[in-house]
Design an enzyme around this catalytic site. Sequence first.
Site, PDB file in Angstrom:
ATOM      1  N   HIS A 159       0.858  -1.189   0.000  1.00 55.56           N
ATOM      2  CA  HIS A 159       0.000   0.000   0.000  1.00 55.56           C
ATOM      3  C   HIS A 159       0.891   1.235   0.000  1.00 55.56           C
ATOM      4  O   HIS A 159       1.924   1.261   0.683  1.00 55.56           O
ATOM      5  CB  HIS A 159      -0.897  -0.010   1.240  1.00 55.56           C
ATOM      6  CG  HIS A 159      -1.888   1.097   1.294  1.00 55.56           C
ATOM      7  ND1 HIS A 159      -1.529   2.381   1.636  1.00 55.56           N
ATOM      8  CD2 HIS A 159      -3.222   1.125   1.040  1.00 55.56           C
ATOM      9  CE1 HIS A 159      -2.604   3.156   1.607  1.00 55.56           C
ATOM     10  NE2 HIS A 159      -3.642   2.421   1.239  1.00 55.56           N
ATOM     11  N   ASP A 186       0.976   4.145   1.418  1.00 55.86           N
ATOM     12  CA  ASP A 186       1.353   4.698   2.718  1.00 55.86           C
ATOM     13  C   ASP A 186       2.316   3.779   3.456  1.00 55.86           C
ATOM     14  O   ASP A 186       3.238   4.244   4.143  1.00 55.86           O
ATOM     15  CB  ASP A 186       0.113   4.941   3.585  1.00 55.86           C
ATOM     16  CG  ASP A 186      -0.779   6.034   3.025  1.00 55.86           C
ATOM     17  OD1 ASP A 186      -0.256   6.951   2.366  1.00 55.86           O
ATOM     18  OD2 ASP A 186      -2.010   5.963   3.227  1.00 55.86           O
ATOM     19  N   LYS A 187       2.125   2.468   3.300  1.00 58.18           N
ATOM     20  CA  LYS A 187       3.023   1.525   3.967  1.00 58.18           C
ATOM     21  C   LYS A 187       4.384   1.456   3.270  1.00 58.18           C
ATOM     22  O   LYS A 187       5.405   1.203   3.907  1.00 58.18           O
ATOM     23  CB  LYS A 187       2.375   0.143   4.035  1.00 58.18           C
ATOM     24  CG  LYS A 187       1.447  -0.001   5.216  1.00 58.18           C
ATOM     25  CD  LYS A 187       2.224   0.006   6.504  1.00 58.18           C
ATOM     26  CE  LYS A 187       1.459   0.660   7.627  1.00 58.18           C
ATOM     27  NZ  LYS A 187       2.322   0.973   8.762  1.00 58.18           N
ATOM     28  N   GLU A 202      10.527  11.497   6.851  1.00 55.02           N
ATOM     29  CA  GLU A 202       9.237  11.363   6.178  1.00 55.02           C
ATOM     30  C   GLU A 202       9.479  10.972   4.722  1.00 55.02           C
ATOM     31  O   GLU A 202      10.432  11.438   4.090  1.00 55.02           O
ATOM     32  CB  GLU A 202       8.471  12.691   6.209  1.00 55.02           C
ATOM     33  CG  GLU A 202       8.421  13.363   7.569  1.00 55.02           C
ATOM     34  CD  GLU A 202       7.560  12.629   8.580  1.00 55.02           C
ATOM     35  OE1 GLU A 202       6.770  11.750   8.159  1.00 55.02           O
ATOM     36  OE2 GLU A 202       7.669  12.924   9.777  1.00 55.02           O
ATOM     37  N   GLU A 226      14.527  15.530   9.300  1.00 51.06           N
ATOM     38  CA  GLU A 226      15.709  15.950  10.037  1.00 51.06           C
ATOM     39  C   GLU A 226      16.444  14.714  10.548  1.00 51.06           C
ATOM     40  O   GLU A 226      15.843  13.890  11.246  1.00 51.06           O
ATOM     41  CB  GLU A 226      15.332  16.843  11.221  1.00 51.06           C
ATOM     42  CG  GLU A 226      14.572  18.106  10.835  1.00 51.06           C
ATOM     43  CD  GLU A 226      13.109  17.845  10.528  1.00 51.06           C
ATOM     44  OE1 GLU A 226      12.639  18.341   9.468  1.00 51.06           O
ATOM     45  OE2 GLU A 226      12.456  17.137  11.302  1.00 51.06           O
ATOM     46  N   LYS A 274      -5.587  -4.493   0.714  1.00 51.40           N
ATOM     47  CA  LYS A 274      -6.255  -4.058   1.947  1.00 51.40           C
ATOM     48  C   LYS A 274      -7.166  -5.189   2.407  1.00 51.40           C
ATOM     49  O   LYS A 274      -7.734  -5.918   1.587  1.00 51.40           O
ATOM     50  CB  LYS A 274      -7.091  -2.791   1.706  1.00 51.40           C
ATOM     51  CG  LYS A 274      -6.291  -1.595   1.246  1.00 51.40           C
ATOM     52  CD  LYS A 274      -7.177  -0.394   0.955  1.00 51.40           C
ATOM     53  CE  LYS A 274      -7.522   0.364   2.222  1.00 51.40           C
ATOM     54  NZ  LYS A 274      -8.216   1.643   1.920  1.00 51.40           N
ATOM     55  N   PHE A 296      -8.474  -4.609  -9.929  1.00 47.37           N
ATOM     56  CA  PHE A 296      -7.479  -3.880  -9.149  1.00 47.37           C
ATOM     57  C   PHE A 296      -6.101  -4.183  -9.738  1.00 47.37           C
ATOM     58  O   PHE A 296      -5.287  -4.849  -9.122  1.00 47.37           O
ATOM     59  CB  PHE A 296      -7.578  -4.297  -7.674  1.00 47.37           C
ATOM     60  CG  PHE A 296      -6.739  -3.474  -6.723  1.00 47.37           C
ATOM     61  CD1 PHE A 296      -6.014  -2.368  -7.125  1.00 47.37           C
ATOM     62  CD2 PHE A 296      -6.685  -3.829  -5.371  1.00 47.37           C
ATOM     63  CE1 PHE A 296      -5.243  -1.634  -6.240  1.00 47.37           C
ATOM     64  CE2 PHE A 296      -5.932  -3.094  -4.463  1.00 47.37           C
ATOM     65  CZ  PHE A 296      -5.204  -2.003  -4.900  1.00 47.37           C
ATOM     66  N   ASP A 321      -1.967   5.677  -6.296  1.00 50.11           N
ATOM     67  CA  ASP A 321      -2.210   6.672  -5.244  1.00 50.11           C
ATOM     68  C   ASP A 321      -0.891   7.144  -4.650  1.00 50.11           C
ATOM     69  O   ASP A 321       0.067   6.368  -4.564  1.00 50.11           O
ATOM     70  CB  ASP A 321      -3.067   6.082  -4.109  1.00 50.11           C
ATOM     71  CG  ASP A 321      -4.489   5.800  -4.540  1.00 50.11           C
ATOM     72  OD1 ASP A 321      -5.207   6.760  -4.846  1.00 50.11           O
ATOM     73  OD2 ASP A 321      -4.876   4.616  -4.572  1.00 50.11           O
ATOM     74  N   ALA A 322      -0.887   8.377  -4.185  1.00 48.07           N
ATOM     75  CA  ALA A 322       0.274   8.875  -3.445  1.00 48.07           C
ATOM     76  C   ALA A 322       0.322   8.225  -2.072  1.00 48.07           C
ATOM     77  O   ALA A 322      -0.714   7.882  -1.489  1.00 48.07           O
ATOM     78  CB  ALA A 322       0.199  10.397  -3.303  1.00 48.07           C
ATOM     79  N   ARG A 331       0.375   7.907   7.705  1.00 51.38           N
ATOM     80  CA  ARG A 331      -1.053   8.067   7.428  1.00 51.38           C
ATOM     81  C   ARG A 331      -1.887   6.851   7.810  1.00 51.38           C
ATOM     82  O   ARG A 331      -3.095   6.849   7.599  1.00 51.38           O
ATOM     83  CB  ARG A 331      -1.278   8.388   5.947  1.00 51.38           C
ATOM     84  CG  ARG A 331      -0.994   9.827   5.603  1.00 51.38           C
ATOM     85  CD  ARG A 331      -1.783  10.297   4.396  1.00 51.38           C
ATOM     86  NE  ARG A 331      -1.502   9.519   3.196  1.00 51.38           N
ATOM     87  CZ  ARG A 331      -1.652  10.012   1.967  1.00 51.38           C
ATOM     88  NH1 ARG A 331      -2.061  11.259   1.788  1.00 51.38           N
ATOM     89  NH2 ARG A 331      -1.390   9.261   0.907  1.00 51.38           N
ATOM     90  N   LYS A 332      -1.267   5.830   8.368  1.00 51.07           N
ATOM     91  CA  LYS A 332      -2.018   4.632   8.744  1.00 51.07           C
ATOM     92  C   LYS A 332      -1.882   4.355  10.239  1.00 51.07           C
ATOM     93  O   LYS A 332      -1.616   3.233  10.663  1.00 51.07           O
ATOM     94  CB  LYS A 332      -1.537   3.439   7.905  1.00 51.07           C
ATOM     95  CG  LYS A 332      -2.021   3.503   6.457  1.00 51.07           C
ATOM     96  CD  LYS A 332      -3.528   3.353   6.362  1.00 51.07           C
ATOM     97  CE  LYS A 332      -4.053   3.519   4.938  1.00 51.07           C
ATOM     98  NZ  LYS A 332      -4.136   4.939   4.552  1.00 51.07           N
ATOM     99  N   LYS A 376      10.715   7.636  13.097  1.00 54.46           N
ATOM    100  CA  LYS A 376      11.096   8.410  14.282  1.00 54.46           C
ATOM    101  C   LYS A 376      11.967   7.580  15.212  1.00 54.46           C
ATOM    102  O   LYS A 376      11.610   6.447  15.547  1.00 54.46           O
ATOM    103  CB  LYS A 376       9.845   8.867  15.038  1.00 54.46           C
ATOM    104  CG  LYS A 376       8.945   9.794  14.249  1.00 54.46           C
ATOM    105  CD  LYS A 376       7.693  10.141  15.053  1.00 54.46           C
ATOM    106  CE  LYS A 376       6.762  11.062  14.258  1.00 54.46           C
ATOM    107  NZ  LYS A 376       5.514  11.356  14.984  1.00 54.46           N
ATOM    108  N   LYS A 420      11.633  10.326  20.335  1.00 59.82           N
ATOM    109  CA  LYS A 420      10.300  10.870  20.066  1.00 59.82           C
ATOM    110  C   LYS A 420       9.272  10.037  20.826  1.00 59.82           C
ATOM    111  O   LYS A 420       9.041   8.864  20.497  1.00 59.82           O
ATOM    112  CB  LYS A 420       9.985  10.845  18.573  1.00 59.82           C
ATOM    113  CG  LYS A 420      10.600  11.981  17.770  1.00 59.82           C
ATOM    114  CD  LYS A 420      12.062  11.788  17.524  1.00 59.82           C
ATOM    115  CE  LYS A 420      12.634  12.824  16.578  1.00 59.82           C
ATOM    116  NZ  LYS A 420      14.108  12.700  16.465  1.00 59.82           N
ATOM    117  N   ASP A 480       6.170  10.125  20.771  1.00 55.53           N
ATOM    118  CA  ASP A 480       5.083   9.637  19.919  1.00 55.53           C
ATOM    119  C   ASP A 480       5.208   8.142  19.705  1.00 55.53           C
ATOM    120  O   ASP A 480       4.213   7.412  19.705  1.00 55.53           O
ATOM    121  CB  ASP A 480       5.124  10.322  18.540  1.00 55.53           C
ATOM    122  CG  ASP A 480       4.413  11.648  18.523  1.00 55.53           C
ATOM    123  OD1 ASP A 480       3.675  11.944  19.476  1.00 55.53           O
ATOM    124  OD2 ASP A 480       4.610  12.412  17.566  1.00 55.53           O
TER     125      ASP A 480
END
Length: 394
Positions: A16, A18-19, A44, A57, A173, A238, A246-247, A252-253, A273, A277, A279
């Site tokens: 995918h 995003d992955k 990123e 960074e 998916k 598909f 798709d971008a 995003r997941k 990260k 961090k 997060d």
Amino acid sequence: MPQNFVFSSESVAEGHPDKVSDYISDSVLDACLEQDPQSRVACETLVKSNIVTLAGEITTKATLDYEKIVRQAIREIGYVNDDDVFHADRVFVNLNLTQQSPDIAQGVDAKKAKNKDTAEQGAGDQGIMFGYACDETPEKMPAAIMFSHRIGRKIAEIRHAGRQARWLRPDCKSQVSVEYENGKAVEITAVVISTQHTADVNRKQIEKFMIEKVIKKVLPKRLLTKNTQFLVNPTGNFVIGGPQGDAGLTGRKIIVDTYGGWGRHGGGAFSGKDPSKVDRSAAYMTRWVARNIVAAGLASRAELQVAYAIGHPEPVSITVDTFGTGTVGESIIEKAVAEVFSFKPANIVAQLKLKRPIYRSTTNYGHFGKDELPWEQENKASALKRAVAKLEKA
């Protein structure tokens, strides 16, 4: 939440878009940590068509060939087919990387706290993080998200083996809907799979394969009934997928990465990260604590929230919620947690040994529920039970 309901969660495969971005970002992180465990990384990735852009960074002593790392990550995912527009050997790689801002570094780097002789590391950002565990599955995870991950992993296993279904392509998916009665899972009501494929296979072939070779192999037989809906490639076709279709973007997941929408989420992403961090590291920490609370038999469901201020070494709050399933009061569990665990950022890193190149193994099919990861170990359950017993006697 009511006692009788249907809950759905989705997972996405490593192909995918995003992955793909998450995996490239975590590949960069691991490459940094392999050479320099003190690396500070916030990487990123953006992917679209035949372009990969790295931005962020990075402060490290490591010497890296970023383009080589990107191409190897894409190759491992499986974008190596002759007709792939997004191809490991043909993508264009753009680099937009700088060092970490000194304004952030001064708050995060270990420094002597007032009236103390020892240096303490501050949190890498402000924010809230949640960790969750329950007794629904052996992995102490909600059923719907774990079932969705199992489907995705099985399809990937078949695709990488390259024997049974040569028509499979990396983008995919999966989604599972679970019906609950009196708070217990009683039936899988629907399974949805959308998998990328070559143009020379028809939907009926794909549907039969997915039901017989994937769904019925990995989902509990007792929960699959004559009423369960199987929706495989419901749009019918598909072929164009991945970054061609798709971008994709790192982070995003976040619901796929955590609890499938069941447990709460503080909003921060994980991939790319380093563990300074919070997060990432504090989300792993709270999951570790929650899993040990459930493993200790102190609750059948447990959720922790922690909150941090950037540059401050102590969390500003820690809260435990057992949703009425606790065998002892939540205030006692909170005190026991504080006795057994330390939530200081530096101590989180030390307790879970997070300055290692382990992050590529977290990227796909959930950051939780994989028994080999340090925050999935139930190695503090006995200590929690002892702490609770001591507090009850006091």
